[in-house]
Design an enzyme around this catalytic site. Structure first.
Site, PDB file in Angstrom:
ATOM      1  N   SER A 102       0.809  -1.228   0.000  1.00 13.32           N
ATOM      2  CA  SER A 102       0.000   0.000   0.000  1.00 13.32           C
ATOM      3  C   SER A 102       0.836   1.268   0.000  1.00 13.32           C
ATOM      4  O   SER A 102       0.336   2.348  -0.298  1.00 13.32           O
ATOM      5  CB  SER A 102      -0.946   0.012   1.199  1.00 13.32           C
ATOM      6  OG  SER A 102      -0.225   0.125   2.416  1.00 13.32           O
ATOM      7  N   LYS A 120       1.479   3.848   7.168  1.00 12.48           N
ATOM      8  CA  LYS A 120       0.741   4.767   6.287  1.00 12.48           C
ATOM      9  C   LYS A 120       1.337   6.168   6.421  1.00 12.48           C
ATOM     10  O   LYS A 120       2.148   6.445   7.304  1.00 12.48           O
ATOM     11  CB  LYS A 120      -0.743   4.820   6.663  1.00 12.48           C
ATOM     12  CG  LYS A 120      -1.480   3.484   6.644  1.00 12.48           C
ATOM     13  CD  LYS A 120      -1.643   2.911   5.257  1.00 12.48           C
ATOM     14  CE  LYS A 120      -2.409   1.581   5.313  1.00 12.48           C
ATOM     15  NZ  LYS A 120      -2.446   0.908   3.991  1.00 12.48           N
TER      16      LYS A 120
END
Length: 255
Positions: A50, A91
């Site tokens: 991701s 993230k």
């Protein structure tokens, strides 16, 4: 009287003292760098793709242990949250408490409090176009929380996936356990600073002390090797010089 005072082993006293000092200082730098690094940093393995292309799946990263209150926009953080599976995840912080984060403007940019943010680290989508999100959203981030996005906005399961939950997909600052500073394998070095967020209030975070840590460890290793090699090198040189002297004396004796 000669100023070159020698020990019984034939080594100069000054050289021996400097050799010992080099080894001692090298050990302090080498071991001290490792201890300092172990206290400040935690290694992690990136669990998903991701964050590509910034962080590839399986990459080994160094993340500085920080308090969640120190985190700023643009930081890449390691966090755990029960609603996200209660496992360490990586993230990027797109917005902090009090911000309104939205996507997208006419140029495909993320906006924070109405200001477009340039994100050159994003993975291009179909056709090579870089857009901040394939789905539109607008979120007012609660105080004390963070809105988190992956750098591959086309596949990342991030705050956008959890927008129907409490906090509209945001996580508490207390969920953050570390801030990523560098990729050690495959070797990429320090992360590029997220300059697109620099103009917003609070600016961006300064990089942690990875570079001076690595410098101290490398310099320590060199000093230990150099100091340890002094004795054998001088001994070999002395032996060769002595052999040459004896050979010369034998040659003179023959003549």
């Amino acid at each position: 009287m000669s100023g070159n005072i020698r020990t019984t082993s034939g080594h100069g006293r000054l050289g021996s003292a400097l050799s010992g000092l080099a080894v001692a200082v090298g050990c302090v730098l080498f071991l001290g760098g490792f201890v300092w690094g172990a206290l400040l940093y935690q290694p992690y393995s990136v669990p998903s793709d991701s964050m590509t292309p910034t962080l590839d799946v399986g990459s080994k990263i160094l993340a500085q242990r920080v308090d969640g209150e120190e985190v700023r926009r643009g930081d890449v953080v390691v966090f755990t949250d029960p609603l996200w599976g209660d496992v360490p995840m990586v993230k990027r912080v797109a917005a902090v408490g009090g911000d309104t984060v939205a996507c997208c403007d006419r140029d495909g940019h993320l906006t924070v409090n109405g200001e477009p943010v340039d994100e050159p680290y994003l993975r291009p989508g179909p056709g090579g176009r870089i857009i901040a999100s394939g789905t539109e959203f607008s979120v007012s981030v609660p105080e004390g929380n963070l809105f988190l996005l992956g750098d591959d906005r086309h596949t990342s399961l991030d705050s956008r996936t959890h927008m129907q939950e409490a906090g509209q997909g945001t996580v508490p600052r207390s969920s953050v356990v570390a801030r990523v500073d560098a990729v050690v394998w495959p070797v990429k070095g320090l992360l590029e600073p997220p300059k697109g967020f620099a103009g917003l209030p609070g600016g961006i975070s300064e990089p942690g002390p990875v570079r001076p840590l690595l410098t101290a460890i490398g310099a320590g290793a060199l000093l230990v090797l150099a100091g340890g090699a002094y004795g054998p090198v001088v001994g070999l040189f002395t032996k060769r010089r002595g052999a040459g002297t004896r050979a010369g004396e034998k040659e003179k004796a023959r003549t």
